[in-house]
Design a protein around this motif. Structure first.
Motif, PDB file in Angstrom:
ATOM      1  N   GLY A  77       0.805  -1.211   0.000  1.00  0.00           N
ATOM      2  CA  GLY A  77       0.000   0.000   0.000  1.00  0.00           C
ATOM      3  C   GLY A  77       0.838   1.261   0.000  1.00  0.00           C
ATOM      4  O   GLY A  77       0.486   2.267  -0.633  1.00  0.00           O
ATOM      5  N   LEU A  78       1.991   1.228   0.698  1.00  0.00           N
ATOM      6  CA  LEU A  78       2.853   2.402   0.784  1.00  0.00           C
ATOM      7  C   LEU A  78       3.483   2.771  -0.555  1.00  0.00           C
ATOM      8  O   LEU A  78       3.984   3.887  -0.726  1.00  0.00           O
ATOM      9  CB  LEU A  78       3.957   2.166   1.825  1.00  0.00           C
ATOM     10  N   ALA A  79       3.469   1.845  -1.489  1.00  0.00           N
ATOM     11  CA  ALA A  79       3.996   2.145  -2.825  1.00  0.00           C
ATOM     12  C   ALA A  79       3.054   3.058  -3.599  1.00  0.00           C
ATOM     13  O   ALA A  79       3.453   3.641  -4.613  1.00  0.00           O
ATOM     14  CB  ALA A  79       4.207   0.844  -3.599  1.00  0.00           C
ATOM     15  N   ALA A 122      -0.072  14.581  -4.786  1.00  0.00           N
ATOM     16  CA  ALA A 122       0.931  14.030  -5.696  1.00  0.00           C
ATOM     17  C   ALA A 122       1.503  12.705  -5.202  1.00  0.00           C
ATOM     18  O   ALA A 122       2.060  11.936  -5.991  1.00  0.00           O
ATOM     19  CB  ALA A 122       2.059  15.040  -5.890  1.00  0.00           C
ATOM     20  N   GLN A 123       1.385  12.430  -3.892  1.00  0.00           N
ATOM     21  CA  GLN A 123       1.946  11.206  -3.318  1.00  0.00           C
ATOM     22  C   GLN A 123       0.918  10.077  -3.201  1.00  0.00           C
ATOM     23  O   GLN A 123       1.229   9.022  -2.643  1.00  0.00           O
ATOM     24  CB  GLN A 123       2.525  11.495  -1.930  1.00  0.00           C
ATOM     25  N   ASN A 124      -0.268  10.303  -3.732  1.00  0.00           N
ATOM     26  CA  ASN A 124      -1.323   9.309  -3.583  1.00  0.00           C
ATOM     27  C   ASN A 124      -1.909   8.911  -4.934  1.00  0.00           C
ATOM     28  O   ASN A 124      -2.277   9.767  -5.740  1.00  0.00           O
ATOM     29  CB  ASN A 124      -2.443   9.851  -2.688  1.00  0.00           C
ATOM     30  N   SER A 125      -1.951   7.609  -5.150  1.00  0.00           N
ATOM     31  CA  SER A 125      -2.542   7.066  -6.373  1.00  0.00           C
ATOM     32  C   SER A 125      -3.515   5.956  -5.964  1.00  0.00           C
ATOM     33  O   SER A 125      -3.092   4.872  -5.537  1.00  0.00           O
ATOM     34  CB  SER A 125      -1.448   6.509  -7.291  1.00  0.00           C
ATOM     35  N   PHE A 126      -4.795   6.228  -6.074  1.00  0.00           N
ATOM     36  CA  PHE A 126      -5.807   5.303  -5.559  1.00  0.00           C
ATOM     37  C   PHE A 126      -6.124   4.215  -6.592  1.00  0.00           C
ATOM     38  O   PHE A 126      -7.161   4.216  -7.249  1.00  0.00           O
ATOM     39  CB  PHE A 126      -7.063   6.077  -5.159  1.00  0.00           C
ATOM     40  N   THR A 127      -5.181   3.291  -6.698  1.00  0.00           N
ATOM     41  CA  THR A 127      -5.289   2.194  -7.656  1.00  0.00           C
ATOM     42  C   THR A 127      -6.024   1.011  -7.037  1.00  0.00           C
ATOM     43  O   THR A 127      -6.335   1.004  -5.834  1.00  0.00           O
ATOM     44  CB  THR A 127      -3.890   1.743  -8.090  1.00  0.00           C
ATOM     45  N   LEU A 128      -6.252  -0.010  -7.845  1.00  0.00           N
ATOM     46  CA  LEU A 128      -6.866  -1.238  -7.342  1.00  0.00           C
ATOM     47  C   LEU A 128      -5.956  -1.922  -6.325  1.00  0.00           C
ATOM     48  O   LEU A 128      -6.442  -2.592  -5.403  1.00  0.00           O
ATOM     49  CB  LEU A 128      -7.173  -2.192  -8.502  1.00  0.00           C
ATOM     50  N   SER A 129      -4.647  -1.756  -6.488  1.00  0.00           N
ATOM     51  CA  SER A 129      -3.699  -2.333  -5.523  1.00  0.00           C
ATOM     52  C   SER A 129      -3.881  -1.694  -4.149  1.00  0.00           C
ATOM     53  O   SER A 129      -3.825  -2.379  -3.115  1.00  0.00           O
ATOM     54  CB  SER A 129      -2.259  -2.137  -6.004  1.00  0.00           C
ATOM     55  N   TRP A 130      -4.098  -0.364  -4.123  1.00  0.00           N
ATOM     56  CA  TRP A 130      -4.345   0.326  -2.848  1.00  0.00           C
ATOM     57  C   TRP A 130      -5.655  -0.163  -2.234  1.00  0.00           C
ATOM     58  O   TRP A 130      -5.728  -0.431  -1.023  1.00  0.00           O
ATOM     59  CB  TRP A 130      -4.402   1.827  -3.069  1.00  0.00           C
ATOM     60  N   GLY A 174      -7.098  -3.055  -2.702  1.00  0.00           N
ATOM     61  CA  GLY A 174      -6.881  -4.419  -2.209  1.00  0.00           C
ATOM     62  C   GLY A 174      -6.127  -4.440  -0.902  1.00  0.00           C
ATOM     63  O   GLY A 174      -6.434  -5.231  -0.002  1.00  0.00           O
ATOM     64  N   CYS A 175      -5.138  -3.545  -0.764  1.00  0.00           N
ATOM     65  CA  CYS A 175      -4.356  -3.448   0.477  1.00  0.00           C
ATOM     66  C   CYS A 175      -5.250  -3.061   1.649  1.00  0.00           C
ATOM     67  O   CYS A 175      -5.202  -3.691   2.714  1.00  0.00           O
ATOM     68  CB  CYS A 175      -3.242  -2.432   0.295  1.00  0.00           C
ATOM     69  N   VAL A 176      -6.070  -2.032   1.462  1.00  0.00           N
ATOM     70  CA  VAL A 176      -6.960  -1.567   2.536  1.00  0.00           C
ATOM     71  C   VAL A 176      -7.976  -2.644   2.905  1.00  0.00           C
ATOM     72  O   VAL A 176      -8.224  -2.908   4.088  1.00  0.00           O
ATOM     73  CB  VAL A 176      -7.679  -0.267   2.122  1.00  0.00           C
ATOM     74  N   LEU A 177      -8.554  -3.288   1.896  1.00  0.00           N
ATOM     75  CA  LEU A 177      -9.533  -4.348   2.155  1.00  0.00           C
ATOM     76  C   LEU A 177      -8.892  -5.508   2.906  1.00  0.00           C
ATOM     77  O   LEU A 177      -9.491  -6.077   3.827  1.00  0.00           O
ATOM     78  CB  LEU A 177     -10.145  -4.846   0.841  1.00  0.00           C
ATOM     79  N   TRP A 178      -7.670  -5.877   2.515  1.00  0.00           N
ATOM     80  CA  TRP A 178      -6.991  -6.989   3.181  1.00  0.00           C
ATOM     81  C   TRP A 178      -6.691  -6.661   4.644  1.00  0.00           C
ATOM     82  O   TRP A 178      -6.914  -7.477   5.544  1.00  0.00           O
ATOM     83  CB  TRP A 178      -5.697  -7.338   2.453  1.00  0.00           C
ATOM     84  N   LEU A 179      -6.176  -5.453   4.876  1.00  0.00           N
ATOM     85  CA  LEU A 179      -5.844  -5.049   6.244  1.00  0.00           C
ATOM     86  C   LEU A 179      -7.090  -4.899   7.109  1.00  0.00           C
ATOM     87  O   LEU A 179      -7.068  -5.190   8.312  1.00  0.00           O
ATOM     88  CB  LEU A 179      -5.065  -3.735   6.225  1.00  0.00           C
ATOM     89  N   ALA A 180      -8.191  -4.453   6.504  1.00  0.00           N
ATOM     90  CA  ALA A 180      -9.414  -4.214   7.264  1.00  0.00           C
ATOM     91  C   ALA A 180     -10.155  -5.502   7.587  1.00  0.00           C
ATOM     92  O   ALA A 180     -10.616  -5.690   8.726  1.00  0.00           O
ATOM     93  CB  ALA A 180     -10.340  -3.275   6.483  1.00  0.00           C
ATOM     94  N   ILE A 181     -10.281  -6.411   6.599  1.00  0.00           N
ATOM     95  CA  ILE A 181     -11.146  -7.580   6.794  1.00  0.00           C
ATOM     96  C   ILE A 181     -10.378  -8.829   7.260  1.00  0.00           C
ATOM     97  O   ILE A 181     -10.567  -9.283   8.388  1.00  0.00           O
ATOM     98  CB  ILE A 181     -11.974  -7.858   5.517  1.00  0.00           C
ATOM     99  N   PRO A 182      -9.477  -9.396   6.442  1.00  0.00           N
ATOM    100  CA  PRO A 182      -8.768 -10.599   6.924  1.00  0.00           C
ATOM    101  C   PRO A 182      -7.896 -10.343   8.152  1.00  0.00           C
ATOM    102  O   PRO A 182      -7.807 -11.200   9.035  1.00  0.00           O
ATOM    103  CB  PRO A 182      -7.913 -11.001   5.714  1.00  0.00           C
TER     104      PRO A 182
END
Length: 285
Positions: free
Chosen positions: A21-23, A199-207, A209-217
């Motif tokens: 996510g930090l990427a 400029a430091q934030n890109s709300f991609t599908l990878s981001w 997925g990262c948030v969903l993974w950290l929040a749910i599993p």
């Protein structure tokens, strides 16, 4: 056994997911949405599905303090530290929490600090230093990152002891977990707004997925598995923590292509030895 292995894998996966996510975004842009999503889901089950009562006056204060320690400071500092250290090292440091809890608990409750606690702390600290040594040389870790990890572990331990010290009455565990997660996220909102840089934030599908993974599993699944393990057998449950650093480095090597060396293996063994000693002492007590 299945529940224990699943817990260890999910808990250990948090570091790699955070690094991914930090990427794409700033640290708090990962953390705060995770907290709000996880908290909302937990509270939905607590109040809508299970019809559990809302916290009362004094309990709101307790939830705010617990959320500040357990979410805002612990996970807030942790996500900042993950900018500076490898995913494997992040999971290794998380595994040391039981040792810090034992030490701070003894100080908090003015109990005699047993020699086993000091030995455990020294072994865990030595293990982290050994595992970090080659990573510092190869830019996979920085002194600032290690310092932030250390402070975050102390905050988590303080939160865990505060939780055990409070009188929660009949408040359901899901209610406690949900509201402390939401409140912890609220306390971090000013930092999100102040430091936000488009400029430091890109709300991609990878981001996403990262948030969903950290929040749910992780925030929901791993925590519920941990509570199940504690309820089934508290002594045995603690030993599943030993697998977390092992899985953490394996996941980091596979997903993040982070190096595994003899230093890594030696560091993990030192931390496991420290955890084993402190768990044996708890078993005796």
């Amino acid at each position: 056994m299945v529940a224990g292995i699943c817990f260890a894998i999910l808990w250990a996966s948090a570091s790699a997911a955070t690094k991914i996510g930090l990427a794409y975004t700033q640290p708090f842009v990962i953390a705060v949405p995770r907290f709000f999503l996880a908290g909302a889901i937990i509270l939905f089950f607590a109040h809508i599905v299970l019809k559990k009562e809302l916290p009362q006056r004094q309990q709101w204060k307790q939830l705010a303090i617990y959320g500040f320690l357990n979410i805002s400071t612990y996970l807030g500092l942790y996500v900042l530290a993950m900018q500076e250290v490898s995913a494997g090292l992040g999971s290794l440091s998380v595994a040391t929490n039981p040792v810090f809890i034992s030490l701070i608990s003894a100080i908090w409750f003015k109990e005699k600090i047993h020699i086993s606690i000091i030995l455990s702390l020294l072994l865990c600290f030595t293990g982290v230093v050994i595992a970090a040594y080659p990573l510092l040389q190869n830019s996979f870790a920085t002194p600032l990152g290690l310092a932030l990890l250390l402070i975050s572990m102390f905050c988590y331990s303080a939160g865990a002891i505060y939780f055990s010290k409070c009188n929660w009455g009949n408040l359901h565990i899901l209610t406690i977990n949900g509201w402390q997660t939401i409140l912890g996220g609220v306390f971090l909102l000013p930092f999100v707004l102040y430091f936000y840089n488009d400029a430091q934030n890109s709300f991609t599908l990878s981001w996403v997925g990262c948030v969903l993974w950290l929040a749910i599993p992780v925030s929901i699944g791993a925590v519920q598995l941990w509570l199940y393990l504690l309820k089934d057998n508290p002594v045995t449950a603690a030993f599943w923590l030993f697998l977390c650093p092992v899985f953490g480095f394996v996941i980091a090597a596979i997903v993040m292509h982070e190096p595994i060396s003899l230093y890594t293996l030696a560091g993990v063994l030192f931390v496991i030895a420290g955890l084993y000693i402190v768990q044996q002492q708890k078993k005796k007590n």
